[in-house]
Scaffold this motif. Structure first.
Motif, short mmCIF file in Angstrom:
data_model
loop_
_atom_site.label_atom_id
_atom_site.label_comp_id
_atom_site.label_asym_id
_atom_site.label_seq_id
_atom_site.Cartn_x
_atom_site.Cartn_y
_atom_site.Cartn_z
N ALA A 64 0.93 -1.04 0.12
CA ALA A 64 0.23 0.62 -0.24
C ALA A 64 0.67 1.46 0.24
N TYR A 65 2.64 1.29 1.05
CA TYR A 65 2.89 2.11 0.82
C TYR A 65 3.71 2.75 -0.70
N THR A 66 3.64 1.36 -1.45
CA THR A 66 3.93 1.48 -2.73
C THR A 66 3.06 2.12 -4.20
N LEU A 67 1.89 1.77 -3.21
CA LEU A 67 1.12 1.99 -4.52
C LEU A 67 0.77 3.59 -4.64
N GLY A 68 0.73 4.10 -6.00
CA GLY A 68 0.44 5.98 -6.59
C GLY A 68 -0.24 5.58 -7.16
N GLY A 69 -0.47 7.35 -7.17
CA GLY A 69 -2.40 7.57 -8.51
C GLY A 69 -3.23 7.42 -7.58
N GLN A 70 -4.51 7.87 -8.22
CA GLN A 70 -5.49 7.92 -7.26
C GLN A 70 -5.68 6.64 -6.28
N HIS A 71 -5.23 5.78 -6.04
CA HIS A 71 -5.21 4.69 -5.65
C HIS A 71 -4.57 4.51 -4.50
N GLY A 72 -3.64 5.99 -3.94
CA GLY A 72 -2.73 5.69 -2.97
C GLY A 72 -3.28 6.13 -2.02
N LEU A 73 -2.48 5.69 -0.54
CA LEU A 73 -3.37 5.85 0.67
C LEU A 73 -3.64 7.93 1.16
N TRP A 74 -2.60 8.27 0.26
CA TRP A 74 -2.09 9.67 0.80
C TRP A 74 -3.27 10.54 -0.23
N ARG A 75 -3.61 10.10 -1.52
CA ARG A 75 -4.30 10.55 -2.93
C ARG A 75 -6.16 10.68 -1.92
N GLN A 76 -5.97 8.26 -1.62
CA GLN A 76 -7.41 8.72 -1.11
C GLN A 76 -7.80 9.27 0.70
N ALA A 77 -6.98 9.33 1.24
CA ALA A 77 -7.00 10.61 2.38
C ALA A 77 -7.43 11.80 2.17
N GLU A 78 -6.96 12.88 0.70
CA GLU A 78 -7.71 13.80 0.24
C GLU A 78 -9.18 13.55 -0.38
N ARG A 79 -9.42 12.55 -0.42
CA ARG A 79 -10.93 12.44 -0.80
C ARG A 79 -11.85 12.12 0.65
N VAL A 80 -10.69 12.30 1.64
CA VAL A 80 -12.38 11.47 2.58
C VAL A 80 -13.26 12.65 2.82
N LEU A 81 -14.17 12.56 2.94
CA LEU A 81 -15.07 13.93 3.09
C LEU A 81 -15.66 13.96 4.67
N ALA A 82 -15.85 12.50 5.55
CA ALA A 82 -15.83 12.77 6.62
C ALA A 82 -14.60 13.93 7.73
N PRO A 83 -15.76 14.67 8.54
CA PRO A 83 -14.77 14.72 9.87
C PRO A 83 -13.56 13.97 10.12
#
Length: 326
Positions: free
Chosen positions: A239-258
């Motif tokens: 998961a650390y090496t996965l890039g693009g829209q499925h990377g964890l940091w990119r997914q963090a940016e997509r989180v809508l919840a407080p």
């Protein structure tokens, strides 16, 4: 479809079974059979009727018991349940052997869909923090708020204490380590884990240490213990090496919840330096830093974590439930 996409899975054959629980008074443990996975779910009697649901997700090598210090403090705020991820605690391995972050996230989603408990207040620690982040990103309908304690999100320079976890992910290392440590007692193993995970291992009570040793002895007898550890560690590395829209940091940016972020200043596994990046990445976030805490702040400083969660509820106007505990 990408391997990180988590489509809704019809969850059938939900067969709750109540069994004796090893843990705090008032807790229950039941087994829930879902499609492809069986999960052990720990719960407490609800403080009152109508409370919103919460789900707690533990880290690598942990179990639902990791939340037993925090859960009672939130009895009047949420109707809480803690899950044992596949292969950990009292949950058997997944049928397909998938221990990736996506696989664990899929198990959580299957349970929430089956139980019809969403949206929940979702909590995650370490690996569970990465899992919870992925769940919140791909299924925002299931998450009311997100609370992450030392989430395992990718770092450029990993902590020295995290290196053994990375090595464990290398094929064959787990079996070598098993042979090397075959003479280690459960007490020695628990002391090592606590030295790594706690900011101050001296905060562990004698009873807590005895319970941890008993749990370690039980897990070491499980034939799949090291396989679950190694494959889940490999899942974190992948998961650390996965890039693009499925990377964890990119997914963090997509989180809508407080989101509530909790970081410990003495964390040897997740760098305290990543706290600021996390606060920037999660669009609606609040940051709690505990200088003396290690990797498991919800176990070391449950009162402070509970207070921060209460403030999150007050700030987000979650009905008026925060007032019940004041």
């Amino acid at each position: 479809m990408s391997s990180t996409e988590l489509p809704p899975v019809p969850a059938t054959n939900v067969l709750p079974k109540v069994s004796p629980v090893r843990g705090e008074d008032g807790e229950r443990l039941r087994s829930v059979r879902l499609s492809g996975v069986t999960l052990a779910v720990r719960s407490r009697p609800s403080g009152r009727e109508g409370l919103p649901p919460a789900l707690y997700v533990h880290g690598l090598g942990g179990s639902s018991q990791n939340w037993s210090a925090l859960m009672p403090l939130l009895d009047g705020l949420v109707d809480g349940e803690a899950v044992d991820l596949p292969g950990f605690g009292d949950s058997p391995p997944p049928d397909d052997g998938d221990y990736s972050v996506t696989g664990h996230a899929r198990a959580v989603i299957r349970y929430l869909d089956a139980a019809e408990r969403g949206p929940v207040h979702l909590f995650g620690n370490s690996l569970g923090g990465a899992v919870a982040t992925r769940v919140a990103a791909v299924r925002p309908d299931l998450v009311r708020t997100l609370s992450l304690v030392s989430p395992a999100l990718p770092e450029v320079f990993v902590q020295r204490g995290a290196i053994p976890t990375g090595l464990l992910a290398v094929p064959g290392v787990a079996s070598l380590f098993t042979r090397y440590t075959k003479d280690w007692t459960a007490e020695q193993r628990v002391r090592g884990v606590m030295a790594l995970c706690y900011g101050d291992p001296g905060r562990v009570t004698p009873e807590g240490f005895r319970n941890a040793v008993e749990e370690m002895e039980r897990r070491l007898r499980l034939p799949y213990f090291w396989d679950a550890m190694a494959r889940s560690a490999r899942g974190i590395v992948n998961a650390y090496t996965l890039g693009g829209q499925h990377g964890l940091w990119r997914q963090a940016e997509r989180v809508l919840a407080p989101t509530l972020l909790v970081y410990g200043g003495r964390d040897q596994l997740v760098s305290f330096r990543t706290a600021r990046r996390a606060a920037r990445s999660f669009r609606d976030s609040r940051l709690l830093t505990l200088p003396d805490a290690g990797h498991v702040a919800m176990m070391e400083y449950p009162d402070q974590v509970a207070a921060a969660f209460r403030q999150l509820l007050e700030a987000t106007g979650e009905s008026g439930i925060a007032d019940t505990g004041s």
